[in-house]
Motif scaffolding. Structure first.
Motif, PDB file in Angstrom:
ATOM      1  N   UNK A   1       0.265  18.446  -8.986  1.00 61.26           N
ATOM      2  CA  UNK A   1       1.531  17.764  -9.201  1.00 61.26           C
ATOM      3  C   UNK A   1       2.133  17.128  -7.975  1.00 61.26           C
ATOM      4  N   UNK A   2       1.353  16.974  -6.915  1.00 62.26           N
ATOM      5  CA  UNK A   2       1.833  16.334  -5.677  1.00 62.26           C
ATOM      6  C   UNK A   2       1.228  14.938  -5.545  1.00 62.26           C
ATOM      7  N   UNK A   3       1.865  14.114  -4.744  1.00 63.56           N
ATOM      8  CA  UNK A   3       1.395  12.742  -4.527  1.00 63.56           C
ATOM      9  C   UNK A   3       0.271  12.749  -3.498  1.00 63.56           C
ATOM     10  N   UNK A   4      -0.973  12.603  -3.964  1.00 61.35           N
ATOM     11  CA  UNK A   4      -2.128  12.586  -3.069  1.00 61.35           C
ATOM     12  C   UNK A   4      -2.903  11.299  -3.263  1.00 61.35           C
TER      13      UNK A   4
ATOM     14  N   UNK B   1      -0.352  19.613   2.050  1.00 59.48           N
ATOM     15  CA  UNK B   1      -0.190  21.020   2.416  1.00 59.48           C
ATOM     16  C   UNK B   1       0.314  21.840   1.235  1.00 59.48           C
ATOM     17  N   UNK B   2       1.261  21.292   0.483  1.00 65.41           N
ATOM     18  CA  UNK B   2       1.755  22.014  -0.688  1.00 65.41           C
ATOM     19  C   UNK B   2       0.665  22.175  -1.735  1.00 65.41           C
ATOM     20  N   UNK B   3      -0.146  21.134  -1.922  1.00 63.23           N
ATOM     21  CA  UNK B   3      -1.237  21.219  -2.890  1.00 63.23           C
ATOM     22  C   UNK B   3      -2.255  22.274  -2.460  1.00 63.23           C
ATOM     23  N   UNK B   4      -2.609  22.283  -1.176  1.00 59.68           N
ATOM     24  CA  UNK B   4      -3.568  23.268  -0.666  1.00 59.68           C
ATOM     25  C   UNK B   4      -2.992  24.672  -0.798  1.00 59.68           C
ATOM     26  N   UNK B   5      -1.697  24.810  -0.536  1.00 64.33           N
ATOM     27  CA  UNK B   5      -1.057  26.126  -0.666  1.00 64.33           C
ATOM     28  C   UNK B   5      -1.135  26.645  -2.094  1.00 64.33           C
ATOM     29  N   UNK B   6      -0.956  25.752  -3.059  1.00 61.24           N
ATOM     30  CA  UNK B   6      -1.025  26.174  -4.466  1.00 61.24           C
ATOM     31  C   UNK B   6      -2.447  26.536  -4.870  1.00 61.24           C
ATOM     32  N   UNK B   7      -3.430  25.772  -4.399  1.00 59.95           N
ATOM     33  CA  UNK B   7      -4.822  26.116  -4.676  1.00 59.95           C
ATOM     34  C   UNK B   7      -5.166  27.451  -4.005  1.00 59.95           C
ATOM     35  N   UNK B   8      -4.669  27.641  -2.792  1.00 56.76           N
ATOM     36  CA  UNK B   8      -4.898  28.896  -2.074  1.00 56.76           C
ATOM     37  C   UNK B   8      -4.393  30.075  -2.900  1.00 56.76           C
TER      38      UNK B   8
ATOM     39  N   UNK C   1       0.840  -1.187   0.000  1.00 56.47           N
ATOM     40  CA  UNK C   1       0.000   0.000   0.000  1.00 56.47           C
ATOM     41  C   UNK C   1       0.885   1.250   0.000  1.00 56.47           C
ATOM     42  N   UNK C   2       0.631   2.157  -0.933  1.00 55.94           N
ATOM     43  CA  UNK C   2       1.411   3.383  -1.034  1.00 55.94           C
ATOM     44  C   UNK C   2       1.188   4.260   0.191  1.00 55.94           C
ATOM     45  N   UNK C   3       2.287   4.787   0.732  1.00 51.37           N
ATOM     46  CA  UNK C   3       2.160   5.715   1.847  1.00 51.37           C
ATOM     47  C   UNK C   3       2.170   7.143   1.298  1.00 51.37           C
ATOM     48  N   UNK C   4       1.242   7.947   1.795  1.00 55.69           N
ATOM     49  CA  UNK C   4       1.166   9.353   1.412  1.00 55.69           C
ATOM     50  C   UNK C   4       1.551  10.208   2.613  1.00 55.69           C
ATOM     51  N   UNK C   5       2.035  11.407   2.323  1.00 48.66           N
ATOM     52  CA  UNK C   5       2.538  12.275   3.379  1.00 48.66           C
ATOM     53  C   UNK C   5       1.716  13.556   3.423  1.00 48.66           C
ATOM     54  N   UNK C   6       1.275  13.962   4.612  1.00 49.61           N
ATOM     55  CA  UNK C   6       0.438  15.160   4.719  1.00 49.61           C
ATOM     56  C   UNK C   6       1.127  16.424   4.235  1.00 49.61           C
ATOM     57  N   UNK C   7       2.456  16.447   4.210  1.00 55.26           N
ATOM     58  CA  UNK C   7       3.145  17.640   3.712  1.00 55.26           C
ATOM     59  C   UNK C   7       2.877  17.860   2.224  1.00 55.26           C
ATOM     60  N   UNK C   8       2.697  16.783   1.466  1.00 55.55           N
ATOM     61  CA  UNK C   8       2.343  16.948   0.055  1.00 55.55           C
ATOM     62  C   UNK C   8       0.952  17.558  -0.087  1.00 55.55           C
TER      63      UNK C   8
ATOM     64  N   UNK D   1      13.112   6.236   0.814  1.00 58.20           N
ATOM     65  CA  UNK D   1      13.347   7.240  -0.234  1.00 58.20           C
ATOM     66  C   UNK D   1      12.130   8.146  -0.405  1.00 58.20           C
ATOM     67  N   UNK D   2      10.938   7.572  -0.437  1.00 55.37           N
ATOM     68  CA  UNK D   2       9.739   8.381  -0.579  1.00 55.37           C
ATOM     69  C   UNK D   2       9.544   9.318   0.593  1.00 55.37           C
ATOM     70  N   UNK D   3       9.895   8.857   1.790  1.00 61.43           N
ATOM     71  CA  UNK D   3       9.752   9.678   2.999  1.00 61.43           C
ATOM     72  C   UNK D   3      10.684  10.888   2.942  1.00 61.43           C
ATOM     73  N   UNK D   4      11.940  10.652   2.558  1.00 56.07           N
ATOM     74  CA  UNK D   4      12.904  11.750   2.489  1.00 56.07           C
ATOM     75  C   UNK D   4      12.597  12.679   1.318  1.00 56.07           C
TER      76      UNK D   4
END
Length: 622
Positions: A127-130, A10-17, A1-8, A214-217
């Motif tokens: 363009x973020x991993x969601x 946040x970046x997506x929300x920031x761009x929509x904002x 199962x792919x792990x997603x990170x809440x920081x991605x 690698x995905x985490x970093x």
């Protein structure tokens, strides 16, 4: 199962904002045309960040949460598929964003499916991993966790499944940070699962997370670089997708901090409301630099330091004397008081002004069994204490600031019964860089790329192969105010992967000291650390080397500090034989003279603020 990170997210929300704030915004038109312009207020990245940081006990530690008293961790995982019924657009969007933040696939059952498909596409199109999201008919039978997102009821109106808010009449409801409030509410706990990993430390959890490392970093680096671009100094930085693109970023020098941070400039500032702590760095080795830690940066430092202190050998119930230096914005005492105050240990913070009487009283009356100190202060203090109380025992010694010689470690074991002697590498600019577990010794230290990513480069900034010695660059993966990106910190060493007997595998740093400790005399080179280690046969604790140009070439003065009286002639003869680059050659290039000065313990000058001894003074650079 792919792990997603809440920081991605946040970046997506920031761009929509940012899109919503732009003139003639297609995103704003979407909300307006569908009769939900109030949703603009929910695209608030900073508010969401603060809420998620509290919910997960630190976004930068996700998906783990370190537990202070036990040194175990809890691990977060998504509930799976979250099903939302679209009763009101605001509640549905809150459920979507927080469902995604926890890593869930989200299904929205709605009568206005085209709108939600378009809005989902807007956020996922950044363009973020969601995680995935889809819509379903309002009456569809969908497998998953059905979550009812409460409406917001002001003044405590009694409604079922309601998030009640009492608003002071003098304040307006629009000031409410809704997403941050959601993160403190009971309903959000349906979105994730927690597992208590008994006996697993944060560093062990990370080292076992090989499939996701690698995905985490990559996610951490994406986030810290994007946040850095808020500051004028970093505004032209290219965004990076992950570690493979780290080399796209320029190397940051100490002169950059000196020129672009306060008191000269605010170019390194994000423009956020000032919070946190400011430390001074460089006072003992050059022009002072002022390093800003926001409140979140400071919290991250503490979250990472507590597991580190456990790994260094501190345990529940220890009684620790903290002698690190403080005052004049120096960070040693300030940082450790904050960190240790959260741990299950009793501390006696004396700072650098500790006396032998203080030490003996704390060991005798309070049963202090551990001490945190710099070797330049510690060894003279302890030797005087042992002379007065020969039976003195100190079980644990944790040291930093400068290296400790092997001869001094042997003395601690033999005269004080010390069983734990551990080194911590830290700096005001960047905080902790590495630590020693019970299995590592000498110059080897575990590092944490999740906190400070370390690169090794040559003088020109070219990456060196794994295991080669060079200059250290750090990228602070959890420092967002005054970011440090590929920052040449002024130390040298080499990094290689190591399977440690303590159970933590990953990069270790062989720390060779300050880059000015690499002594260059014409074609020859010698490390200060190697000379100090060699002089262990004389019981030398501290070493200073000064190089001065002269008409005949260069003059080298070696100053030693030791608990017993040394013969300068014997020391000079030893250096001439074992370290030829320091001694006058019979022919060819090299120093014109080698002088040795031997000092009693504690007599070499210490810097008034940091307490450090200047290890190498190179007058050729002036």
């Amino acid at each position: 199962m792919t792990r997603y990170y809440p920081t991605d997210l946040l970046l997506a929300v920031e761009r929509v904002e940012a899109e919503l704030a732009a003139p003639d915004s297609a995103a704003a038109k979407l909300l307006h045309d569908n009769g939900v312009p109030e949703l603009v207020a929910l695209f608030a990245a900073d508010e969401l960040r603060d809420g998620l940081d509290g919910l997960f006990g630190g976004l930068s530690q996700f998906p783990w949460r370190p537990l202070i008293d036990t040194n175990d961790v809890c691990e977060y995982s998504p509930a799976g598929t979250v099903v939302l019924d679209d009763r009101t657009a605001g509640a549905t969007l809150r459920g979507l964003l927080l469902g995604w933040a926890a890593g869930n696939e989200v299904v929205i059952r709605s009568a206005r499916r085209p709108f939600w498909r378009e809005l989902i596409g807007l956020v996922r199109g950044q363009g973020l991993a969601l995680p995935e999201a889809r819509t379903a008919r309002a009456d569809a039978d969908v497998a998953g966790t059905a979550v009812v997102v409460p409406e917001i009821a002001f003044d405590g109106r009694p409604e079922p499944a309601t998030l009640a808010v009492r608003v002071d009449p003098a304040r307006e409801a629009r000031e409410l940070a809704v997403l941050a409030l959601d993160c403190r509410s009971a309903w959000v706990h349906q979105l994730y699962r927690t597992e208590y990993l008994l006996g697993t430390s944060l560093s062990a959890a990370r080292s076992r997370d090989t499939a996701e490392e690698r995905g985490r970093l990559d996610a951490k680096l994406r986030y810290v670089v994007e946040r850095a671009r808020r500051a004028p100094f970093f505004r032209e930085l290219p965004p990076v997708a992950g570690l493979d693109e780290l080399g796209k970023l320029p190397i940051m020098e100490k002169s950059d901090i000196e020129a672009h941070s306060l008191p000269r400039s605010r170019d390194l500032s994000s423009g956020d409301v000032p919070t946190g702590e400011v430390l001074q760095s460089g006072g003992s080795s050059g022009t002072p630099r002022y390093i800003v830690y926001s409140r979140t940066d400071w919290h991250n430092m503490v979250r990472e330091a507590i597991p580190l202190f456990h790994a260094l050998g501190l345990a529940k119930g220890d009684r620790l004397i903290n002698t690190l230096y403080g005052g004049s914005l120096y960070g040693g005492m300030t940082t450790t008081v904050t960190e240790l105050s959260r741990m299950p240990v009793e501390c006696y913070t004396t700072g650098q002004h500790i006396t032998v009487d203080d030490l003996l009283m704390l060991c005798g009356k309070f049963d202090a069994n551990a001490i945190l100190a710099m070797p330049a202060l510690l060894l003279p203090l302890l030797r005087q204490a042992v002379e007065r109380r020969p039976g003195l025992r100190i079980e644990k010694v944790i040291y930093g600031g400068t290296p400790m010689s092997e001869v001094d470690k042997k003395w601690l074991r033999e005269h004080l019964g010390t069983r734990v002697i551990s080194s911590i590498l830290a700096a005001n600019d960047g905080a902790q860089l590495g630590y020693q577990c019970g299995e590592l010794g000498g110059r080897l230290h575990h590092t944490s790329p999740d906190y400070n990513l370390i690169e090794v480069v040559d003088e020109a900034g070219n990456p060196l192969p794994e295991g080669e010695m060079g200059d250290l660059l750090i990228t602070g993966m959890q420092k967002f105010e005054g970011p440090l990106l590929r920052y040449r910190i002024g130390d040298c060493g080499r990094v290689f992967r190591h399977e440690c007997a303590c159970g933590v595998s990953g990069p270790v740093l062989e720390f060779a000291g300050r880059t000015d400790g690499l002594i260059k005399i014409y074609p020859s080179r010698v490390l200060h650390a190697d000379v100090l280690a060699g002089l262990g046969v004389f019981g030398v604790s501290q070493l200073q080397i000064e190089i001065t140009p002269s008409d005949a070439g260069e003059s080298v003065v070696v100053r030693t500090e030791s608990p017993r009286v040394l013969d300068p002639g014997e020391v000079r003869a030893f250096l001439t034989k074992e370290f030829p680059p320091l001694s006058p050659p019979e022919s060819g290039d090299g120093p014109s003279a080698l002088h040795v000065e031997c000092f009693a313990e504690g007599k070499l000058p210490r810097h008034a603020v940091s307490g450090k001894i200047k290890t190498v003074i190179d007058n050729r650079l002036r």
